[in-house]
Design a protein around this motif. Sequence first.
Motif, PDB file in Angstrom:
ATOM      1  N   TRP A   1      -9.404 -14.336   4.204  1.00  0.00           N
ATOM      2  CA  TRP A   1      -9.765 -13.542   5.382  1.00  0.00           C
ATOM      3  C   TRP A   1      -9.945 -14.393   6.639  1.00  0.00           C
ATOM      4  O   TRP A   1      -9.656 -13.942   7.736  1.00  0.00           O
ATOM      5  CB  TRP A   1     -10.988 -12.674   5.097  1.00  0.00           C
ATOM      6  CG  TRP A   1     -12.267 -13.428   4.954  1.00  0.00           C
ATOM      7  CD1 TRP A   1     -12.799 -13.893   3.795  1.00  0.00           C
ATOM      8  CD2 TRP A   1     -13.183 -13.791   5.989  1.00  0.00           C
ATOM      9  NE1 TRP A   1     -13.970 -14.543   4.052  1.00  0.00           N
ATOM     10  CE2 TRP A   1     -14.243 -14.496   5.393  1.00  0.00           C
ATOM     11  CE3 TRP A   1     -13.221 -13.595   7.364  1.00  0.00           C
ATOM     12  CZ2 TRP A   1     -15.307 -15.006   6.114  1.00  0.00           C
ATOM     13  CZ3 TRP A   1     -14.285 -14.108   8.089  1.00  0.00           C
ATOM     14  CH2 TRP A   1     -15.310 -14.797   7.454  1.00  0.00           C
TER      15      TRP A   1
ATOM     16  N   ALA B   1     -12.368  -5.112  -0.250  1.00  0.00           N
ATOM     17  CA  ALA B   1     -12.363  -6.322  -1.091  1.00  0.00           C
ATOM     18  C   ALA B   1     -12.615  -7.557  -0.241  1.00  0.00           C
ATOM     19  O   ALA B   1     -13.369  -8.458  -0.639  1.00  0.00           O
ATOM     20  CB  ALA B   1     -11.033  -6.443  -1.813  1.00  0.00           C
ATOM     21  N   ALA B   2     -12.011  -7.573   0.950  1.00  0.00           N
ATOM     22  CA  ALA B   2     -12.240  -8.705   1.866  1.00  0.00           C
ATOM     23  C   ALA B   2     -13.711  -8.773   2.254  1.00  0.00           C
ATOM     24  O   ALA B   2     -14.316  -9.853   2.250  1.00  0.00           O
ATOM     25  CB  ALA B   2     -11.364  -8.554   3.108  1.00  0.00           C
TER      26      ALA B   2
ATOM     27  N   ILE C   1      -5.407   0.938   1.796  1.00  0.00           N
ATOM     28  CA  ILE C   1      -5.713   0.032   2.917  1.00  0.00           C
ATOM     29  C   ILE C   1      -7.212  -0.251   2.945  1.00  0.00           C
ATOM     30  O   ILE C   1      -7.644  -1.396   3.088  1.00  0.00           O
ATOM     31  CB  ILE C   1      -5.232   0.648   4.255  1.00  0.00           C
ATOM     32  CG1 ILE C   1      -3.702   0.739   4.258  1.00  0.00           C
ATOM     33  CG2 ILE C   1      -5.689  -0.185   5.452  1.00  0.00           C
ATOM     34  CD1 ILE C   1      -3.115   1.533   5.397  1.00  0.00           C
TER      35      ILE C   1
ATOM     36  N   GLY D   1      -9.127 -11.122   0.487  1.00  0.00           N
ATOM     37  CA  GLY D   1     -10.503 -11.557   0.709  1.00  0.00           C
ATOM     38  C   GLY D   1     -10.648 -13.068   0.750  1.00  0.00           C
ATOM     39  O   GLY D   1     -11.380 -13.606   1.583  1.00  0.00           O
TER      40      GLY D   1
ATOM     41  N   ARG E   1     -24.182 -23.768  -3.184  1.00  0.00           N
ATOM     42  CA  ARG E   1     -23.400 -24.999  -3.291  1.00  0.00           C
ATOM     43  C   ARG E   1     -23.996 -26.111  -2.417  1.00  0.00           C
ATOM     44  O   ARG E   1     -24.088 -27.266  -2.827  1.00  0.00           O
ATOM     45  CB  ARG E   1     -21.954 -24.731  -2.876  1.00  0.00           C
ATOM     46  CG  ARG E   1     -21.014 -25.823  -3.377  1.00  0.00           C
ATOM     47  CD  ARG E   1     -19.745 -25.820  -2.616  1.00  0.00           C
ATOM     48  NE  ARG E   1     -18.894 -24.698  -3.009  1.00  0.00           N
ATOM     49  CZ  ARG E   1     -17.822 -24.338  -2.334  1.00  0.00           C
ATOM     50  NH1 ARG E   1     -17.496 -24.982  -1.238  1.00  0.00           N
ATOM     51  NH2 ARG E   1     -17.078 -23.348  -2.748  1.00  0.00           N
TER      52      ARG E   1
ATOM     53  N   GLY F   1      -6.492  -7.318  -3.245  1.00  0.00           N
ATOM     54  CA  GLY F   1      -7.737  -7.220  -2.480  1.00  0.00           C
ATOM     55  C   GLY F   1      -8.470  -8.551  -2.480  1.00  0.00           C
ATOM     56  O   GLY F   1      -8.911  -9.032  -1.433  1.00  0.00           O
TER      57      GLY F   1
ATOM     58  N   GLN G   1     -22.010 -20.199  -0.926  1.00  0.00           N
ATOM     59  CA  GLN G   1     -21.994 -21.401  -0.076  1.00  0.00           C
ATOM     60  C   GLN G   1     -23.384 -22.011   0.033  1.00  0.00           C
ATOM     61  O   GLN G   1     -23.539 -23.236  -0.003  1.00  0.00           O
ATOM     62  CB  GLN G   1     -21.469 -21.045   1.313  1.00  0.00           C
ATOM     63  CG  GLN G   1     -19.968 -21.214   1.405  1.00  0.00           C
ATOM     64  CD  GLN G   1     -19.434 -20.830   2.762  1.00  0.00           C
ATOM     65  OE1 GLN G   1     -20.190 -20.432   3.649  1.00  0.00           O
ATOM     66  NE2 GLN G   1     -18.128 -20.924   2.939  1.00  0.00           N
TER      67      GLN G   1
ATOM     68  N   ALA H   1     -18.149  -9.798  15.105  1.00  0.00           N
ATOM     69  CA  ALA H   1     -16.886  -9.303  14.534  1.00  0.00           C
ATOM     70  C   ALA H   1     -17.093  -8.896  13.083  1.00  0.00           C
ATOM     71  O   ALA H   1     -16.582  -7.860  12.640  1.00  0.00           O
ATOM     72  CB  ALA H   1     -15.816 -10.373  14.637  1.00  0.00           C
TER      73      ALA H   1
ATOM     74  N   VAL I   1       0.831  -1.210   0.000  1.00  0.00           N
ATOM     75  CA  VAL I   1       0.000   0.000   0.000  1.00  0.00           C
ATOM     76  C   VAL I   1       0.868   1.265   0.000  1.00  0.00           C
ATOM     77  O   VAL I   1       0.456   2.296  -0.535  1.00  0.00           O
ATOM     78  CB  VAL I   1      -1.024   0.033   1.165  1.00  0.00           C
ATOM     79  CG1 VAL I   1      -2.064  -1.036   1.011  1.00  0.00           C
ATOM     80  CG2 VAL I   1      -0.364  -0.042   2.516  1.00  0.00           C
TER      81      VAL I   1
ATOM     82  N   TYR J   1      -9.248  -0.142   0.497  1.00  0.00           N
ATOM     83  CA  TYR J   1      -9.587  -0.976  -0.674  1.00  0.00           C
ATOM     84  C   TYR J   1      -9.388  -2.463  -0.341  1.00  0.00           C
ATOM     85  O   TYR J   1     -10.241  -3.299  -0.664  1.00  0.00           O
ATOM     86  CB  TYR J   1      -8.694  -0.571  -1.845  1.00  0.00           C
ATOM     87  CG  TYR J   1      -9.127  -1.134  -3.192  1.00  0.00           C
ATOM     88  CD1 TYR J   1      -9.645  -0.293  -4.167  1.00  0.00           C
ATOM     89  CD2 TYR J   1      -9.002  -2.479  -3.496  1.00  0.00           C
ATOM     90  CE1 TYR J   1     -10.042  -0.786  -5.398  1.00  0.00           C
ATOM     91  CE2 TYR J   1      -9.402  -2.978  -4.725  1.00  0.00           C
ATOM     92  CZ  TYR J   1      -9.911  -2.136  -5.674  1.00  0.00           C
ATOM     93  OH  TYR J   1     -10.307  -2.628  -6.883  1.00  0.00           O
ATOM     94  N   LEU J   2      -8.278  -2.790   0.309  1.00  0.00           N
ATOM     95  CA  LEU J   2      -7.997  -4.183   0.675  1.00  0.00           C
ATOM     96  C   LEU J   2      -9.078  -4.717   1.620  1.00  0.00           C
ATOM     97  O   LEU J   2      -9.581  -5.826   1.442  1.00  0.00           O
ATOM     98  CB  LEU J   2      -6.615  -4.313   1.323  1.00  0.00           C
ATOM     99  CG  LEU J   2      -5.407  -4.008   0.435  1.00  0.00           C
ATOM    100  CD1 LEU J   2      -4.124  -4.283   1.196  1.00  0.00           C
ATOM    101  CD2 LEU J   2      -5.424  -4.826  -0.841  1.00  0.00           C
TER     102      LEU J   2
ATOM    103  N   PHE K   1     -16.217  -7.621   0.541  1.00  0.00           N
ATOM    104  CA  PHE K   1     -16.946  -8.015  -0.678  1.00  0.00           C
ATOM    105  C   PHE K   1     -16.929  -9.540  -0.832  1.00  0.00           C
ATOM    106  O   PHE K   1     -17.970 -10.164  -1.073  1.00  0.00           O
ATOM    107  CB  PHE K   1     -16.290  -7.329  -1.881  1.00  0.00           C
ATOM    108  CG  PHE K   1     -16.895  -7.685  -3.209  1.00  0.00           C
ATOM    109  CD1 PHE K   1     -18.114  -7.140  -3.599  1.00  0.00           C
ATOM    110  CD2 PHE K   1     -16.236  -8.543  -4.078  1.00  0.00           C
ATOM    111  CE1 PHE K   1     -18.667  -7.471  -4.825  1.00  0.00           C
ATOM    112  CE2 PHE K   1     -16.788  -8.874  -5.306  1.00  0.00           C
ATOM    113  CZ  PHE K   1     -18.011  -8.329  -5.684  1.00  0.00           C
ATOM    114  N   VAL K   2     -15.739 -10.121  -0.672  1.00  0.00           N
ATOM    115  CA  VAL K   2     -15.618 -11.585  -0.806  1.00  0.00           C
ATOM    116  C   VAL K   2     -16.430 -12.290   0.281  1.00  0.00           C
ATOM    117  O   VAL K   2     -17.100 -13.297   0.024  1.00  0.00           O
ATOM    118  CB  VAL K   2     -14.132 -12.020  -0.762  1.00  0.00           C
ATOM    119  CG1 VAL K   2     -13.998 -13.536  -0.731  1.00  0.00           C
ATOM    120  CG2 VAL K   2     -13.390 -11.474  -1.968  1.00  0.00           C
ATOM    121  N   MET K   3     -16.416 -11.723   1.508  1.00  0.00           N
ATOM    122  CA  MET K   3     -17.185 -12.320   2.607  1.00  0.00           C
ATOM    123  C   MET K   3     -18.674 -12.321   2.277  1.00  0.00           C
ATOM    124  O   MET K   3     -19.368 -13.325   2.487  1.00  0.00           O
ATOM    125  CB  MET K   3     -16.953 -11.508   3.896  1.00  0.00           C
ATOM    126  CG  MET K   3     -15.667 -11.842   4.595  1.00  0.00           C
ATOM    127  SD  MET K   3     -15.157 -10.554   5.729  1.00  0.00           S
ATOM    128  CE  MET K   3     -16.156 -10.906   7.130  1.00  0.00           C
TER     129      MET K   3
END
Lengths: 190, 141
Positions: free
Chosen positions: A151, B109-110, B103, A148, B124, A144, B121, B12, A36, B105-106, B112-114
């Motif tokens: 995580w 993105a996490a 920071i 993700g 699936r 990112g 899931q 959390a 970063v 953005y990271l 977003f994936v969560m």
Amino acid sequence: MATLAAPIKAQRQRRISISKTKVNLFLDITLALAFVLALEEHFTGMNLHELIGVGMGVGIIVHIILHLKWIVSMMRRFFSKMFHESRLNFVINILTFVDLAVIIVTGIGISRTLGLEFGFDQSLSHSLEQLHKQASTFSLMLIGLHVGMHWKWIASNVRRYILRWPFHRQHRHAGQTSKTITLNKTAQHS
Amino acid sequence: MKQLLARKGLMAAIIFFALVAIGGAALATSNNWENPFNALNTLVGTTSEIEGAGPTGETDGERAAPPDRSEMAEGEMPEMGEGGSAEGISLSWSQIGGVLYNIWYLFAAAAFVMVISIPVQFIRQQLRRLNLTPKQAAAHA
């Protein structure tokens, strides 16, 4: 004595594996911070930007070495039976690696402060610069996604090694006590 | 205990989402936020102004621009592009917003994936249940 040696060996092995996770975690955090920072050359200045870039290159090689076993096993199983999530994860990792490699190689090619003179002509230099910038834009997205996808691992290890929530401390103490009891019992039997 | 852990995990996650949202809002108010999908636009070529853009793809001045160095004396920045300093290492703290955006953005993105992983899931699991034989399904139930 022989019965005692096995649990001690297992305990030692466990200790080694825990420290490897710790090394992984701290290396990854350092790499993320370096990343970063390196993305903002206006903040760091060109000299630090290039130094961080080179340092990141070394860090990425260490990161790959630490995960080499996983990479090899994923490569072997990629076209056979595998969870789609793992396959996607692997593809993202490969793309991230290629992208970061492009950034580092083009960055070294257009370096201005590292004292490397490759003597590229202006048009090639310009193309490398554009490629460097585009790959950097792409890298933020890829990293990112990479963060993700991992995580759960990050959250659990940050909690374990950095935040050290009271629950984990209690849990560990309880585990140690039971282990000591088992060892004592083994000693009595022998 | 499992329930307690699940509840803790949910709490959390909610706190994490809230922090990401607050962080995004704070960056937007300080003019350091840009649409994360701009990066995609840049890649597919819809944004043609790559030239002159910073490394994170700031293209149209949406984020805080670096200080104008055109008025600097010629000898001040020898052989350097914008933002550089050939001698020594010094941080330009006025540009910290860009680092904070990266920071954010990271983390975004996490998040977003969560969020995406929850319906994925679920689908699936449903598909797996459909593929089970009646005997397996009964055993699973």
